[in-house]
Design a protein around this motif. Structure first.
Motif, PDB file in Angstrom:
ATOM      1  N   GLY A 122       5.171  -9.454  -6.046  1.00  0.00           N
ATOM      2  CA  GLY A 122       4.756  -8.544  -6.740  1.00  0.00           C
ATOM      3  C   GLY A 122       4.287  -7.256  -6.722  1.00  0.00           C
ATOM      4  O   GLY A 122       3.695  -6.811  -6.122  1.00  0.00           O
ATOM      5  N   SER A 156      -0.255  -8.670 -10.045  1.00  0.00           N
ATOM      6  CA  SER A 156      -0.220  -8.972 -11.410  1.00  0.00           C
ATOM      7  C   SER A 156      -1.769  -8.869 -12.305  1.00  0.00           C
ATOM      8  O   SER A 156      -0.551  -9.666 -13.390  1.00  0.00           O
ATOM      9  CB  SER A 156       0.024 -11.316 -10.574  1.00  0.00           C
ATOM     10  OG  SER A 156      -0.904 -11.492 -10.512  1.00  0.00           O
ATOM     11  N   SER A 216       0.426 -13.774  -6.551  1.00  0.00           N
ATOM     12  CA  SER A 216       2.240 -12.167  -6.601  1.00  0.00           C
ATOM     13  C   SER A 216       0.311 -10.751  -6.535  1.00  0.00           C
ATOM     14  O   SER A 216       0.047 -11.127  -7.508  1.00  0.00           O
ATOM     15  CB  SER A 216       2.210 -12.285  -7.673  1.00  0.00           C
ATOM     16  OG  SER A 216       3.044 -11.283  -8.003  1.00  0.00           O
ATOM     17  N   LEU A 227       7.962  -8.207 -11.008  1.00  0.00           N
ATOM     18  CA  LEU A 227       7.769  -9.602  -9.829  1.00  0.00           C
ATOM     19  C   LEU A 227       8.866  -9.915  -9.701  1.00  0.00           C
ATOM     20  O   LEU A 227      10.666 -10.002  -9.867  1.00  0.00           O
ATOM     21  CB  LEU A 227       8.102 -11.037 -11.001  1.00  0.00           C
ATOM     22  CG  LEU A 227       7.867 -12.687 -10.598  1.00  0.00           C
ATOM     23  CD1 LEU A 227       6.445 -12.840  -9.397  1.00  0.00           C
ATOM     24  CD2 LEU A 227       7.480 -13.678 -11.951  1.00  0.00           C
TER      25      LEU A 227
END
Length: 828
Positions: free
Chosen positions: A221, A268, A265, A230
Motif C-alpha cells: 500500500g 493502510s 498493507s 492498494l
C-alpha cells in the motif's frame, strides 16, 4: 479472562487554533453500570509537539510524554481504580480511544505508544488492557455474529511479479499463505494468491460477495498525492494499482461484509489522508479493521500476524488478540511494533459465538423425531445451519411441532440476519425439505389472520374439507388463534402434484373467505391478493371470480328520481324531486331513511342529520357514497355543506370532511339483467385493487380534448383490453354544460365495467394540464386510495378556480350493493 469495563475516552476539538481539545470519559461496566466524568482539556501546543519530536525515536519516552498530557487527573485516578478492580476479579479493561476524524493532527500521533505516566508501561501491550481506537461508520449495517463452525475466512496475498518497477519490495506469497494456514487453518479457510489464482480485484470481490467473516489481506500500500493505493495483481501476475475510491464503490455491492479485516498493507491506516484503506472498510460497515499507520517491515509483519491470527482463531476478543500481537513484536524488539492499529466498533470483541453443546444435542434429538428419514450426515449439517441462526437458543424446541414451524420462527426472529436464513434455505432445498409455500409467505399469512376469531367447530369444518389426506390430524394450539396459525403452517408443508392438483393452503384461504366472510371482511382484499400471488407463483389455476369486501363503513345515500318528474336540472335543486334511502354499510338491516319524498334541496338540508347518525354508529373512519341515477350523476354532492362544531356551528363541504364518491344506480340495474356486465365490473374492480403505482399508464384512459374521435378511440381501447388493465377513466375535456358528450363516455365506462371515473364538472384551466396534475397525484399513492386522493384535492381547494371544487369521482365497488337491489337479485 473476561471484560470488566469499557474505558471510553473521546477527543474533540474545543477551540481554534488546533491545540485545545475536550476529553470526555465514559466507563461502561458489563453489569450495565455507566459513569461519566466531567469534560477535561487536552492541550496539544507547540511545547508538547516539541517534546514528542525530541522523543520520537524513544518509544517509552514518547509514550510517557503523551500519557502525561492526556491522562491528567482525574482521568488517571479513574484508570487506576478500574484497573485495580479488573485485576482483582481476574478480568481486563477495554480502553477505547475515539478521536474526532476532523482532527488530522491528533490522528497523526502514535497513540499505540501511549504509556502510563507514572509506571511507564505501554497501555497497548499491557496484559490487563485491550487498547483500540473507535471505528466510525456511516453504514447502517448491524454487527452480526455466527457460530464458530459457520465462520469463513479468506487469506489473500498479492505479491506481483513486477513490484520493483513501482519501487516496491518483493516478498513470497507462499510465506504468508503458509502462516495463514498454520494459524487460521482450524476455520473454514480459503486461500487466494497462488501462481494459479492471483489476487485480482475481481477474484477478491467474488470471494467477498460469497460471504466471509474474516479477511486477511496482504498487499503493498502507498499514499501518493493525498490518494491511497492498494497494489493487487492481474491474472498474469503483473501489478494492478487500485485507488481506494474504487474499492469503496466495489464494497457497496457486497451484501454481507466480514466482521474483521486484517490489512497487512503499508500505510493502510495513514493519518495523512481522510480516506485511508482502513477508513474505507470502516465506512462500508466492517466492525473491526486492523491496519498499518506507516511502512511495516516484513519481519515485524510475520511476528505480529502469527500471534494475532492465532488468537483470532481461538476466538480471543479482537482487542486482546491485538495486544498479543503487539507484545510479540515488542518482545522481539521490533522498532515498528506500535504501527498496527485496531479500529473497532465491537462491544465485547468476540468475532463469533460459542456453540451451546446441550442445545445442539437437544436439537439433533428433535430433528431425528421430526425428520426420521434424514441421513446422519445430513442431520448433523442441518443442525449446524440451524445453530447458526442467532435466535435458536431463545426458542422452546420441544414445544414446536415440526421443522417448518421452527424455520418460520427463525425467519421471523432473525430477519436482521439474512445470511444465516439464506444458507439454511439452500441446504433445505438440497435436502428436499423446502416447502412449496415460502416462509415469508407463511409469515405474511400468519400476520393477516392474527385478528381472525373462529370457533373450534369452524376450524374443524375448514380443516376437514381441505386436508390433503385422511390421515392428517388437525393441530391444536393454546387457543383458536394459535390453532389457526398451526393449521396454516402444517398445510404449507403439503406436497401435491401441482399444477394438476390445487395446493391445500390455497383451498383453505378460498374456503375461509367464502364460508366466513363476516369474520374476514376487513382483510378480504389482502387475503385475496395473497392467494392470487401464491397461485400465480406456483402456476396454479386462478380463482374464476374474486371479489373484495370494503375496508371502511360507508354512509350509502340513494337518490331515486320521483316518478313523473320533469327533466332534472341540478342547478335548481328545489325543482328536482327525489326519493331518499340511506343505510350505514355494512349494517343494512337498520336503514337511516326509507323512500322519503323530497327534492335535492331537502336532501341537502337533511345531510347533516344523516352524517351525525352514521358517525354515532361507528368509531371507524366514514365514507360517504351517493348512489345516483344517470341523469344527476354529475351533481356536485361533494360540495353540499354539513354543520360541524358542538358550540359554535359552522358549515363545511362534506367532501372536505369525508371521502365522498358517487355510484351509478344504472350500472346496478344493468347488471341485474346482464350477467356479462356484472362479470366485467367485478374483474376490473379486482384489477384495480391489485394495481401497482408503476402501472398507471396501462390502467388509465385519459380524455383531455373534445374531438369526437375520442369516443371511438376510447371504445376501441376498451374493446381491445382483454386483460382488463384499464380501470380508470379520466375526463377533463367536458363540463356539465356538455352533458350529452359526458353521458356518452359514462355509458362506455358502464358498458365495459370500468369501476372508476374521475371527471371535472367545469373548466379548471387547460384540460391537458389538469389531467397531468391529477395523474401525478394518483401516482403518488396506491390506486385503491383514490377516494382519499380526491378528498385531499378538495381539502386543498381555496381559490375559486381550484380543481378540488369541481371533481366528481365515480367509485363503484361491486360489494357495496343497496339492500333493495340485493333482494331483487340474489345472484349479485
Amino acid at each position: 479472562m473476561k471484560i470488566y469495563a469499557h474505558f471510553e475516552l473521546s477527543l474533540t476539538l474545543l477551540a481554534q487554533p488546533d491545540e485545545v481539545y475536550r476529553t470526555h470519559l465514559r466507563i461502561r461496566q458489563t453489569d450495565g453500570t455507566v459513569r461519566e466524568l466531567p469534560s477535561a482539556r487536552f492541550v496539544y501546543d507547540d511545547e508538547l509537539r516539541q517534546q514528542l519530536l525530541i522523543h520520537g525515536t524513544n518509544d517509552e519516552s514518547y509514550g510517557i510524554e503523551l500519557g502525561k498530557a492526556l491522562l491528567s487527573e482525574p482521568l488517571l485516578s479513574e484508570l487506576e481504580r478500574a484497573l485495580g478492580v479488573a485485576e482483582s476479579h481476574g478480568d481486563y479493561l477495554c480502553f477505547n480511544l475515539a478521536i474526532d476524524r476532523d482532527t488530522p493532527k491528533l490522528q497523526a500521533l502514535h497513540w499505540e505508544k501511549l504509556c502510563h505516566p507514572a509506571t511507564g508501561r505501554p497501555l497497548a501491550t499491557d496484559g490487563r488492557i485491550a487498547f483500540s481506537r473507535f471505528l466510525s461508520s456511516a453504514s447502517g449495517r448491524p454487527i452480526r455474529r455466527s457460530l464458530r463452525h459457520a465462520v469463513r475466512a479468506l487469506a489473500a496475498v498479492a505479491a506481483p511479479d513486477n513490484a520493483t518497477t513501482y519501487g516496491l519490495s518483493e516478498f513470497k506469497a507462499s510465506d504468508y499463505l503458509e502462516l495463514a494456514q498454520a494459524t487460521l487453518g482450524t476455520l473454514a479457510l480459503d486461500l487466494l494468491g497462488s501462481p494459479n489464482v492471483r489476487t485480482s480485484i475481481a477474484a477478491l470481490m467474488d470471494r467477498l460477495r460469497s460471504g466471509l467473516d474474516v479477511l486477511y489481506l496482504v498487499a503493498h500500500g502507498k499514499v501518493e498525492l493525498n490518494t491511497a493505493y492498494l497494489y493487487l495483481e492481474q491474472a498474469d501476475g503483473c501489478i494492478q494499482p487500485l485507488e481506494v475510491a474504487q474499492l469503496a464503490h466495489e464494497l457497496t455491492t457486497v451484501p454481507v461484509l466480514p466482521r474483521i479485516v486484517v490489512l497487512a498493507s503499508c500505510q493502510s491506516a495513514s493519518p495523512e489522508i481522510a480516506t485511508s484503506l482502513a477508513t474505507i472498510f470502516g465506512e462500508a460497515g466492517v466492525p473491526a479493521v486492523i491496519a498499518m499507520q506507516g511502512n511495516l517491515t516484513l519481519e515485524t509483519a510475520q511476528i505480529f500476524m502469527q500471534a494475532l491470527l492465532h488468537a483470532i482463531a481461538n476466538n480471543e476478543p479482537v482487542d486482546a488478540a491485538m495486544a498479543a500481537g503487539r507484545r510479540a513484536a515488542l518482545t522481539a524488539k521490533r522498532a515498528d511494533w506500535w504501527m498496527p492499529a485496531l479500529f473497532s466498533r465491537f462491544s465485547d470483541g468476540r468475532l463469533w459465538l460459542a456453540e451451546d453443546l446441550q442445545l445442539r444435542s437437544t436439537l439433533e434429538q428433535w430433528l431425528r423425531r421430526c425428520e426420521p428419514s434424514l441421513a446422519r450426515n445430513d442431520l448433523a449439517e442441518l443442525a449446524s445451519h440451524l445453530m447458526a441462526c442467532p435466535s435458536m437458543g431463545q426458542l422452546a424446541i420441544a414445544e414446536l411441532p415440526d421443522l417448518t414451524t421452527l424455520c418460520v420462527e427463525l425467519t421471523f426472529w432473525d430477519a436482521d440476519h439474512p445470511e444465516a436464513i439464506i444458507a439454511l434455505d439452500t441446504l433445505l432445498e438440497a435436502l428436499g425439505l423446502l416447502t412449496p409455500v415460502t416462509r415469508n409467505e407463511i409469515l405474511e399469512l400468519r400476520h393477516l389472520l392474527g385478528s381472525v376469531r373462529l370457533a373450534e367447530s369452524d376450524l374443524d369444518y375448514l380443516y376437514g374439507r381441505i386436508r390433503p389426506d385422511a390421515t392428517w390430524q388437525r393441530p391444536t394450539g393454546r387457543d383458536t388463534s394459535d390453532t389457526l396459525r398451526l393449521i396454516v403452517q402444517q398445510l404449507a408443508t403439503a406436497r401435491v402434484q401441482m399444477p394438476e392438483v390445487q395446493h391445500p393452503l390455497v383451498n383453505f384461504i378460498r374456503l375461509l373467505v367464502d364460508t366466513y366472510p363476516q369474520h374476514v371482511h376487513a382483510l378480504m382484499v389482502d387475503l385475496v391478493r395473497w392467494e392470487q400471488q401464491l397461485t400465480a407463483r406456483l402456476g396454479l389455476q386462478p380463482r374464476p371470480v374474486i371479489t373484495a369486501l370494503p375496508l371502511s363503513p360507508s354512509l350509502l345515500i340513494q337518490l331515486t328520481l320521483a316518478p313523473g318528474g320533469i327533466k332534472p336540472d341540478v342547478s335548481r335543486p328545489a325543482t328536482v324531486e327525489v326519493l331518499l334511502d340511506a343505510w350505514l354499510f355494512p349494517d343494512l338491516e337498520r336503514p337511516l331513511a326509507i323512500r322519503e319524498p323530497g327534492t335535492l334541496a331537502t336532501v341537502m338540508a337533511r345531510l347533516t342529520q344523516l352524517v351525525h347518525e352514521a358517525q354515532q354508529s361507528t368509531t371507524a373512519e366514514l365514507w360517504v357514497e351517493f348512489l345516483l341515477p344517470h341523469e344527476i350523476i354529475h351533481c356536485d354532492v361533494d360540495q353540499w355543506c354539513i354543520e360541524l362544531g358542538s358550540r359554535i356551528r359552522r358549515e363545511r363541504p362534506i367532501g372536505k370532511k369525508y371521502p365522498v364518491v358517487v355510484r351509478s344506480l344504472d350500472r346496478i340495474e344493468y347488471c341485474q339483467r346482464e350477467a356479462h356486465l356484472r362479470l366485467r365490473w367485478q374483474e376490473r374492480w379486482q384489477q384495480l385493487q391489485n394495481l401497482q403505482a408503476n402501472a398507471l399508464d396501462q390502467a388509465i384512459i385519459t380524455v383531455d380534448m373534445r374531438a369526437v374521435a375520442c369516443i371511438d378511440r376510447v371504445e376501441r381501447d376498451l374493446g381491445l383490453d382483454r386483460n382488463k388493465e384499464k380501470v380508470i377513466l379520466l375526463l377533463t375535456a367536458f363540463t356539465t354544460d356538455k352533458l350529452d358528450d359526458l353521458f356518452v363516455f359514462l355509458d362506455l365506462a358502464l358498458e365495459f365495467g370500468l369501476p372508476a371515473v374521475l371527471l371535472t364538472r367545469r373548466g379548471c384551466g387547460n384540460p391537458s394540464d389538469t389531467a397531468h396534475e391529477l395523474k401525478r397525484a394518483i401516482a403518488d399513492d396506491r390506486f385503491e386510495n383514490l377516494p382519499y386522493v380526491v378528498k385531499d384535492q378538495r381539502t386543498q381547494a381555496e381559490a375559486e378556480d381550484h380543481i378540488g371544487h369541481a371533481l366528481t369521482l365515480l367509485w363503484d365497488n361491486p360489494q357495496r350493493i343497496p339492500p333493495s337491489m340485493v333482494y331483487r337479485n340474489n345472484q349479485l
